[in-house]
Design an enzyme around this catalytic site. Structure first.
Site, PDB file in Angstrom:
ATOM      1  N   LYS A 127     -17.404  -4.199 -10.239  1.00 41.44           N
ATOM      2  CA  LYS A 127     -17.868  -5.287  -9.007  1.00 41.44           C
ATOM      3  C   LYS A 127     -18.350  -6.356  -9.358  1.00 41.44           C
ATOM      4  CE  LYS A 127     -16.736  -1.507  -5.569  1.00 41.44           C
ATOM      5  NZ  LYS A 127     -17.817  -0.102  -4.296  1.00 41.44           N
ATOM      6  N   ARG A 155     -16.980   6.720  -8.825  1.00 40.45           N
ATOM      7  CA  ARG A 155     -15.534   5.807  -8.645  1.00 40.45           C
ATOM      8  C   ARG A 155     -15.798   5.271  -9.504  1.00 40.45           C
ATOM      9  NH1 ARG A 155     -13.509   2.225  -5.772  1.00 40.45           N
ATOM     10  NH2 ARG A 155     -11.578   2.497  -4.702  1.00 40.45           N
TER      11      ARG A 155
HETATM   12  C1  7PM Z   1     -15.652  -4.672  -3.675  1.00 40.39           C
HETATM   13  C2  7PM Z   1     -15.830  -4.226  -2.726  1.00 40.39           C
HETATM   14  C3  7PM Z   1     -14.351  -5.481  -4.122  1.00 40.39           C
HETATM   15  C4  7PM Z   1     -14.820  -2.772  -2.842  1.00 40.39           C
HETATM   16  C5  7PM Z   1     -13.025  -3.515  -3.910  1.00 40.39           C
HETATM   17  C6  7PM Z   1     -13.744  -3.265  -3.251  1.00 40.39           C
HETATM   18  C7  7PM Z   1     -15.887   2.219  -2.539  1.00 40.39           C
HETATM   19  C8  7PM Z   1     -14.709   2.538  -2.392  1.00 40.39           C
HETATM   20  C9  7PM Z   1     -14.091   0.924  -2.720  1.00 40.39           C
HETATM   21  C10 7PM Z   1     -17.084   2.623  -3.580  1.00 40.39           C
HETATM   22  C11 7PM Z   1     -16.076   5.205  -2.138  1.00 40.39           C
HETATM   23  C12 7PM Z   1     -12.978  -0.563  -5.484  1.00 40.39           C
HETATM   24  C13 7PM Z   1     -13.552  -1.323  -4.366  1.00 40.39           C
HETATM   25  N1  7PM Z   1     -15.286   1.256  -3.484  1.00 40.39           N
HETATM   26  N2  7PM Z   1     -14.742   4.149  -1.568  1.00 40.39           N
HETATM   27  N3  7PM Z   1     -13.462   2.211  -1.967  1.00 40.39           N
HETATM   28  N4  7PM Z   1     -16.981   3.943  -2.797  1.00 40.39           N
HETATM   29  N5  7PM Z   1     -16.357   5.645  -1.697  1.00 40.39           N
HETATM   30  O1  7PM Z   1     -13.430  -1.561  -6.235  1.00 40.39           O
HETATM   31  O2  7PM Z   1     -17.619   2.077  -3.639  1.00 40.39           O
HETATM   32  O3  7PM Z   1     -11.639  -0.513  -5.620  1.00 40.39           O
HETATM   33  S1  7PM Z   1     -12.542  -0.231  -2.495  1.00 40.39           S
END
Ligand code: 7PM
Length: 267
Positions: A209, A243
């Protein structure tokens, strides 16, 4: 928990399972097989791009992306499948096809989502997000980030119990990167032990991130060391599920954290 984004445009692993606009199931199955061999015990399948600035997808589009993947993975592997969705249709469809967990970045706030999740009867991860993906990074503001995230998750947990979900089917996720500045993200990360005290298992997603990019100055494809370090620290601070994109490296880090804990517990 290994991330499988079945979107043509995800920020960190964009379109890896796509040939143009068409989804390649075999490439997903190969990636899942690899993740399991590398030590993943959960697979998170998502069809809605929630990257900052992303445009929303229709429930139909999301069903078309996600359900065939859930079906194929459930048929082929003995692994818990989590579905990253806010859509009640996707929740019901995915659990019918064998998904064992729901992961909602909107914490079941969409119309019909609470009832759908309760009917599904599987564990649910409730994530905190301020605003919506399209605009959430424009001006994140809090008086007290930790208190506000905690109060939000407590309120959503109460709503879940009222809707009939079991308390022991609820997980909490502070939602790193979702409507938060770097300072907000760091404060929340430092507060993981405090959040863990509530007793709800914590899911933490920081892999690749932008908060890592902000500190290290690295582009998204160069954030593995920072991601693995943060995963180890999160585990040390009480996270139950990480995750991640880099499963093998994270599994090694977690093995070391577990070895240290085991030695300490024996003393
Ligand atoms: C910015 C934020 C860019 C998040 C991309 C993402 C999470 C999630 C995602 C998390 C849970 C990614 C994402 N992030 N579900 N879904 N927690 N529970 O990195 O931090 O794929 S999407």
């Amino acid at each position: 928990m290994a991330v499988m984004n079945v979107t043509p445009d995800s920020f960190s692993d964009g379109g890896q399972f796509y040939a143009g606009t068409s989804l390649n199931l075999d490439s997903i199955l190969a990636a899942v097989e690899g993740a399991l061999a590398d030590g993943a015990t959960l697979i998170d399948i998502g069809g809605e791009s929630t990257r900052p600035g992303a445009s929303p997808v229709s429930q139909q589009e999301e069903c078309d992306r996600v359900l065939p993947v859930v079906e194929a993975v459930a048929a082929r592997f003995d692994v818990v499948i989590s579905v990253d969705t806010s859509s009640p249709e996707v929740m019901r469809g995915a659990v019918d096809l064998g998904a064992g967990m729901l992961n909602d970045v909107r914490a079941l706030r969409r119309d019909g989502a609470l009832a759908a999740a309760a009917d599904c009867g599987v564990p649910v991860c409730l994530m905190h997000m301020q605003g919506e993906p399209a605009s959430m990074q424009q001006k994140p503001e809090y008086r007290d980030i930790v208190a506000e995230v905690k109060a939000f998750l407590a309120e959503r947990s109460a709503a879940c119990r009222e809707a009939g979900l079991l308390d022991n089917h609820i997980l909490w996720d502070p939602g790193f990167g979702f409507g938060k500045s770097l300072s907000h993200n760091l404060q929340l990360f430092n507060a993981l032990p405090h959040l863990a005290e509530t007793g709800y298992p914590l899911l933490v997603g920081v892999s690749r991130k932008s908060m890592l990019g902000a500190v290290t100055g690295r582009d998204v494809d160069q954030r593995m060391a920072a991601s693995v370090t943060m995963a180890a620290l999160a585990a040390e601070r009480g996270a139950a599920i990480l995750r991640v994109h880099d499963v093998r490296e994270t599994a090694d880090a977690l093995a070391m954290v577990a070895a240290l804990k085991k030695e300490k517990d024996q003393a």
